[in-house]
Design an enzyme around this catalytic site. Sequence first.
Site, PDB file in Angstrom:
ATOM      1  CD  GLN B 238      -3.053  -0.980   2.258  1.00 20.97           C
ATOM      2  OE1 GLN B 238      -3.266  -1.988   2.902  1.00 20.97           O
ATOM      3  NE2 GLN B 238      -3.663   0.162   2.512  1.00 20.97           N
ATOM      4  NE  ARG B 385     -14.062   0.664   2.844  1.00 20.03           N
ATOM      5  CZ  ARG B 385     -14.497   0.143   1.710  1.00 20.03           C
ATOM      6  NH1 ARG B 385     -14.491  -1.140   1.523  1.00 20.03           N
ATOM      7  NH2 ARG B 385     -14.936   0.910   0.748  1.00 20.03           N
ATOM      8  CB  CYS B 386     -10.836   3.320   9.980  1.00 22.29           C
ATOM      9  SG  CYS B 386      -9.684   2.526  11.095  1.00 22.29           S
ATOM     10  CD  GLU B 761      -9.455   4.857   5.452  1.00 22.76           C
ATOM     11  OE1 GLU B 761      -9.335   5.914   6.085  1.00 22.76           O
ATOM     12  OE2 GLU B 761      -8.510   4.108   5.191  1.00 22.76           O
TER      13      GLU B 761
END
Lengths: 284, 807
Positions: B238, B385-386, B761
């Site tokens: 990522q 996902r945050c 997110e």
Amino acid sequence: MIPARFEYHRPADVASAIALLSEHGDEARVLAGGHSLIPMMKLRMAAVSHLVDLQDIADLSGIRIEGGRVTIGAMTTQHDLIVHDGLAQAAPILREAALQIADPQVRYMGTVGGNVANGDPGNDMPGLMQCLDATLHLVGPDGSREVAARDYYEAAYMTARADDEILTAISFDVNTGGYAYEKQKRKIGDYATAACGALVTMEGGTCTAASIAMTNLADTPIWSEEAGAALVGTACDTAAIDAAVAAATAAIDPTEDNRGPVAFKMHVAGIIIRRAILRAVSRA
Amino acid sequence: MTDQTPISREDRVEKLKGVGSQRKRVEDARFTQGKGNYVDDIKMPGMLFGDFVRSPYAHARVVSINTEAALKVPGVLAVLTAADLAPLGLHWMPTLAGDKQMVLADGKVLYQGQEVAFVVATDRYAAADGIEAVEVEYSELPVVVDPFKALLPDAPVLREDLEGKMVGAHGPRKHHNHIFTWEQGDKDATEAVLAGADVVAEEMVYYHRTHPCPLEPCGCVASMDKVNGKLTLYGTFQAPHAIRTVVSLISGIEEHNIRVISPDIGGGFGNKVGAYPGYVCSVVASIVTGKPVKWVEDRMDNLMTTAFARDYWMKGKIAATKEGKITGLWCHVTADHGGFDACADPTKFPAGFFNICTGSYDIPVAYLAVDGVYTNKAPGGVAYRCSFRVTEAAYFIERMVEILAIELGMDAAELRRINFIKADQFPYHSALGWEYDSGDYHTAWDKALAAVDYEGLRKEQAERVEAFKRGETRKLLGIGLTHFTEIVGAGPVKNCDILGLGMFDSCEIRIHPTGSAIARLGTISQGQGHATTFAQILASEIGLPADSITVEEGDTDTAPYGLGTYGSRSTPVAGAATAMAGRKIRAKAQMIAAYLLEVHDNDLEWDVDRFVVKGAPERFKTMKEIAFASYNQAIPGLEPGLEAVSYYDPPNMTYPFGAYICVMEIDVDTGVHEIRQFYALDDCGTRINPMIIEGQVHGGLTEALAIAMGQEIAYDEMGNCKTGTLMDFFVPTAWETPHYTTDHTTTPSPHHPIGAKGVGESPNVGGVPAFSNAVHDAFRAFGLRQSHMPHDHWRIWKIANGLGLHG
């Protein structure tokens, strides 16, 4: 997730398959749809040196309905059960249950025979076949024999089938009475937290036949003769259903797993059994 | 070359497919045809495969490792152990959190599945056979899976390497299994408010351990070219540039000799931010063998060993007046980090941005302390996902507000309304140190409540409770409310870095002579659709159609340096860099247009895709014309060409927010739930592509559904992971996924060049409390205050059973 080395065999008839099993003994296993065995091999929890794939044996597939008797070849897929018009009339409970097994992709591959023969307590077909009082047709080196589904299961993955026998077909009487297959699961593809098949025949407001069987609530499927008996001869009123549920829940022995502890499973089983009976009665 | 086609302004805007366009994703042509190129699709001549021998024990001493039999397995070429890596100094590696982690077991193992030896073979099958043949003798040690027990005086020592070191990367350590204490806010003032408050609601809120579980697990292919000394590393990264720097620092290979490539990535959700032993071992194996080496996790490896998320025990106290005005918030977190501290947080924030836990509310005083703890579980603690620990913070405050509403006997929607930060309070300085950039919470809230007919729902719910009590139904109705505020877009270099790398991001644009362009960024899409949306930002800035702009990411040899994609930072940071680079292009284009039109720069104005002479609309030069001229016409005082690069250091974070409402039916007897309605209003500032936003919201809500309603990484007392396959680790299918209604308000960020805030997110951050609050709300009338997630069938059943609802 890589299986150990194995030899792959693909016989064209049952006799050749039996010969392979005889030759390799407990190092050989038959492969039907592969949805139980292949994952076990990939996890290296099952070591199979000789895999005998049955898919080329045409005789093992297909659904026949003759003289009030349904015969299903062992290699018939769950998908075949769902789309077969005659079967939907002759034993509608099978279609209802097959629709609750996994997802379409699995049902295209997964077979009735594999589901029945393997002895996995999580599989749905064993309980259903006990509910339908099915006969299992086994073929081995010494010829063929029949075993009642209600006598077939001994413990988890332990069945009446010998290592060198193949389940070729399953047969049972046409059953057009009230039916229901109730299954609680956490998600698509999961085994049941609790599941119950119910078949109820009513004549003139009185129950004349009833059969109740449960899935994944013990180390084998559980057919409760007492639960059925509690309904027969009654109008399937609340008292009779209470008695049937009590009998059925007395017969189960669930274990704790990620789905929850025993107390939860016992409670949910009672609810699911009751719903199955109520729905079967409503259709009878 | 003059383009004289008469075309309306609206048509020209439409043709650009710029910001606001529902442009279809350009990535999907290849993904939907199975033509993506993922790490496992990469095949190189002579490529070998590596895989791990993993520990079956959660805590054990490694007495001996015998590789003799494994080396005899046909196809097995090498078996690496810590002893082989130690001379290179590579048996341990630094984590992103300032700790270090064993690459291969160095004398002991700290969690089940830990990497013990690396088998290198000619194919995966041989590697798997080799793994089975490696003989490892273990001596079991006492296991600690509970972070509170880990802090008891007589708890077993997990990290013997740290024995005696009472100061860690984030300050003093209080105990041999303690990692750090992180404090924010005013302790004394907060405790004084709590002591004198009308009402104090106190509760322990647990956000369980789960896992990002991307569709594609982690993996890499390392290829060391011994002739030219260059290392090429393909991987599911990522943050490819950060990986390059880390690899250089660890290996000593100069950074210009390392090329890191992130090809297509099948989802990341934070799981692919960190560095894993597989990367190090693949690189070493490639150096040792002189051949490319591939390592790709299977699903069990991924779930059991690469970065988990959450595992926060959050003790809260919230004070209020009897009218419901919140006066103070106190929070203590016991954070279970597993065997190594491998969180991926900015260096100065060992608990991420958890200090956003005052949420959407104007809370005058607050105090937060977080204690990080080692246990015998897998390392991680990533932002699934945050943004960093933001979903934990949002869950905490949204549960505390619900519990306060119970304590006050108030409606939870009204309690929120009277405590929201007001629109005229922005920029708002929170008690725990943040400056919220913009927001209009009341408008969003009222719109959401009206959309679901909140009053009507409450009436129906009250009737349902009565019917339940009369024995007419066995189903209860829950109304799950959430108003969340995120903090994303890390971040300003002055306080945000990872391993000393400032968290700016970048964009480099090259305009081609015929009026098309390529833009390269320091980020990397894992499904977000960057190639679609960044082209849209640029189309609006430079007036060339998005369809004529290629967006390229992920190759460190070509892309400008950036910190990558996570924490919703791509749009706030790299998106801003894109706009800024676009503006540099436009500034030069203006000079070129002025020369071509023989006017002064200031006599021109920008109009969609062209510069027009003020007051003479028939005199203009399109961007396409300017692009050609920039290369092919000698313009006095200007270099040829049209290129720009921008490195954007954001002045602040962005603060997206939203109002979510979940209506849930619960079967009290079986614990089975059904989502009847889910309404999600998001305010992510300027909306670049509404279709992609909707897709992001649907995906994030579905992950939130999973987490709230069943998904977990669970261990037994022996430290065995009980949820290592997708049979037990809940990932919803279409069947379990409800219909979502999406909506929005638009409150642009005042400091972002185009006002965008990031959205990927938000639905996870807001969704988890919405689902969980719905479960709690269904049982509020029967006295439920708090019950920990995940709310699977048996846990919901347990609530009902505990409240006596089973008779």
